[in-house]
Design a protein around this motif. Structure first.
Motif, PDB file in Angstrom:
ATOM      1  N   TYR A 166      -3.303   6.978  11.976  1.00  0.00           N
ATOM      2  CA  TYR A 166      -3.146   7.701  10.721  1.00  0.00           C
ATOM      3  C   TYR A 166      -3.138   6.806   9.485  1.00  0.00           C
ATOM      4  CZ  TYR A 166       1.808   6.337  10.928  1.00  0.00           C
ATOM      5  OH  TYR A 166       2.979   5.638  10.991  1.00  0.00           O
ATOM      6  N   ARG A 167      -2.883   5.512   9.648  1.00  0.00           N
ATOM      7  CA  ARG A 167      -2.882   4.597   8.502  1.00  0.00           C
ATOM      8  C   ARG A 167      -4.292   4.166   8.120  1.00  0.00           C
ATOM      9  NH1 ARG A 167       0.464  -0.392   9.896  1.00  0.00           N
ATOM     10  NH2 ARG A 167      -0.260  -0.960   7.796  1.00  0.00           N
ATOM     11  N   HIS A 203      -2.643  13.868   6.893  1.00  0.00           N
ATOM     12  CA  HIS A 203      -1.760  13.752   5.733  1.00  0.00           C
ATOM     13  C   HIS A 203      -0.330  14.152   6.096  1.00  0.00           C
ATOM     14  CE1 HIS A 203      -4.703  12.577   2.809  1.00  0.00           C
ATOM     15  NE2 HIS A 203      -5.452  13.650   2.991  1.00  0.00           N
ATOM     16  N   ARG A 206       1.203  11.243   7.811  1.00  0.00           N
ATOM     17  CA  ARG A 206       1.471  10.198   6.822  1.00  0.00           C
ATOM     18  C   ARG A 206       2.705  10.520   5.971  1.00  0.00           C
ATOM     19  NH1 ARG A 206      -4.320   8.427   4.038  1.00  0.00           N
ATOM     20  NH2 ARG A 206      -5.121   7.191   5.778  1.00  0.00           N
ATOM     21  N   SER A 225       2.801   3.847  -0.218  1.00  0.00           N
ATOM     22  CA  SER A 225       1.485   4.444  -0.425  1.00  0.00           C
ATOM     23  C   SER A 225       0.391   3.540   0.117  1.00  0.00           C
ATOM     24  CB  SER A 225       1.270   4.724  -1.916  1.00  0.00           C
ATOM     25  OG  SER A 225      -0.039   5.154  -2.162  1.00  0.00           O
ATOM     26  N   LEU A 228       0.383   3.236   3.999  1.00  0.00           N
ATOM     27  CA  LEU A 228      -0.097   4.415   4.719  1.00  0.00           C
ATOM     28  C   LEU A 228      -1.569   4.728   4.455  1.00  0.00           C
ATOM     29  CD1 LEU A 228       3.000   6.745   4.340  1.00  0.00           C
ATOM     30  CD2 LEU A 228       2.281   5.462   6.358  1.00  0.00           C
ATOM     31  N   TYR A 230      -3.228   4.978   1.385  1.00  0.00           N
ATOM     32  CA  TYR A 230      -3.626   5.621   0.127  1.00  0.00           C
ATOM     33  C   TYR A 230      -3.965   4.537  -0.887  1.00  0.00           C
ATOM     34  CZ  TYR A 230      -1.683   9.965   1.995  1.00  0.00           C
ATOM     35  OH  TYR A 230      -1.426  11.065   2.758  1.00  0.00           O
TER      36      TYR A 230
END
Length: 259
Positions: A166-167, A203, A206, A225, A228, A230
């Motif tokens: 997920y990262r 998302h 996250r 942020s 993860l 973003y």
């Protein structure tokens, strides 16, 4: 969701039968051996090993062993609150399905029965928790029973992949290649099974990870942020607030109140 009333284990009684009467509670049953013939509001129903059966309160119920002999089953009797009635509004008088997670459900019913009859300290808390878990599992199984085992397996692979990566940037084409299906199939099937698109699920994973990091580490919101995946903190803030209902900055204030 429920108020637990009683727990039973019917264990190979050759003379088992139940005279017709209205059920005083809702009942969830797991058959673990043999078969039972039920009469529910005049409808004949045969329940066998591996079946989960929900019988609603007020149903006229009679039952007896099948011809081949005794049976074994667990049952939990409970009253539903308003939320519970909403969840089972479409169940009718009863709802039967074949348990996909039979071994797990059997284990949980067995532990519930041990706790119920053992009456150790805090057994009531444990029993109510397990009863909620079983009812939640039954609800999940009613949803999953609409899908083929192949679709469930493929979407589970997608879910596990997202949870592990997920990262990282995740594209639908990448997930489609993972399960050897078309991108549209993955998007539509994943939403059918989970209620979310694959990207929305990513998302969600996250955001829950972000909440844990903000509350339990010294990382700043920008660092979380970036960690993860973003590239834009403003985007992370919007996603977080949309899913949680409050901005990540409110968690910082909670951390400050603790210290």
């Amino acid at each position: 969701m429920l108020e637990l009333v009683s727990v039973y284990l019917d264990d190979m009684d050759p003379n088992w039968h139940k005279e017709e009467e209205a059920t005083l509670t809702d009942i969830l049953i797991l058959m673990t051996h043999g078969r039972v013939h039920y009469m529910l509001n005049g409808e004949t129903l045969t329940v066998e090993k591996g079946d989960l059966l929900l019988i609603r309160k007020g149903v006229m119920r009679a039952g007896e062993n099948a011809q081949e002999g005794a049976h074994q089953k667990y049952s939990v009797h409970f009253h539903l609150n308003e939320r519970g009635h909403e969840l089972f509004a479409d169940a009718g008088t009863h709802l039967r399905l074949k348990a996909r997670s039979y071994d797990y459900m059997k284990q949980r019913f067995a532990i519930l029965t041990q706790q119920w009859f053992g009456q150790r300290m805090y057994a009531d808390v444990i029993c109510t928790g397990i009863a909620h878990e079983l009812l939640g599992g039954f609800l999940q199984e009613t949803v999953e029973s609409r899908f083929t085992s192949v679709k469930l397996r493929l979407m589970s692979e997608v879910q596990n992949y997202i949870a592990a990566h997920y990262r990282e940037p995740i594209r639908i084409e990448e997930l489609a290649q993972l399960v050897d299906r078309a991108p549209n199939y993955v998007t539509q099937s994943f939403k059918e099974v989970t209620g979310l698109t694959p990207i929305s699920y990513m998302h969600q994973v996250r955001v829950h990870a972000a909440r844990d990091l903000i509350l339990n580490t010294r990382m700043t919101i920008r660092e979380v942020s970036d960690f993860l995946g973003y590239s834009d903190q403003a985007h992370f803030n919007r996603v977080f607030k949309k899913m949680m209902g409050y901005p990540p900055s409110s968690l910082i204030r909670e951390v400050q109140r603790r210290s």
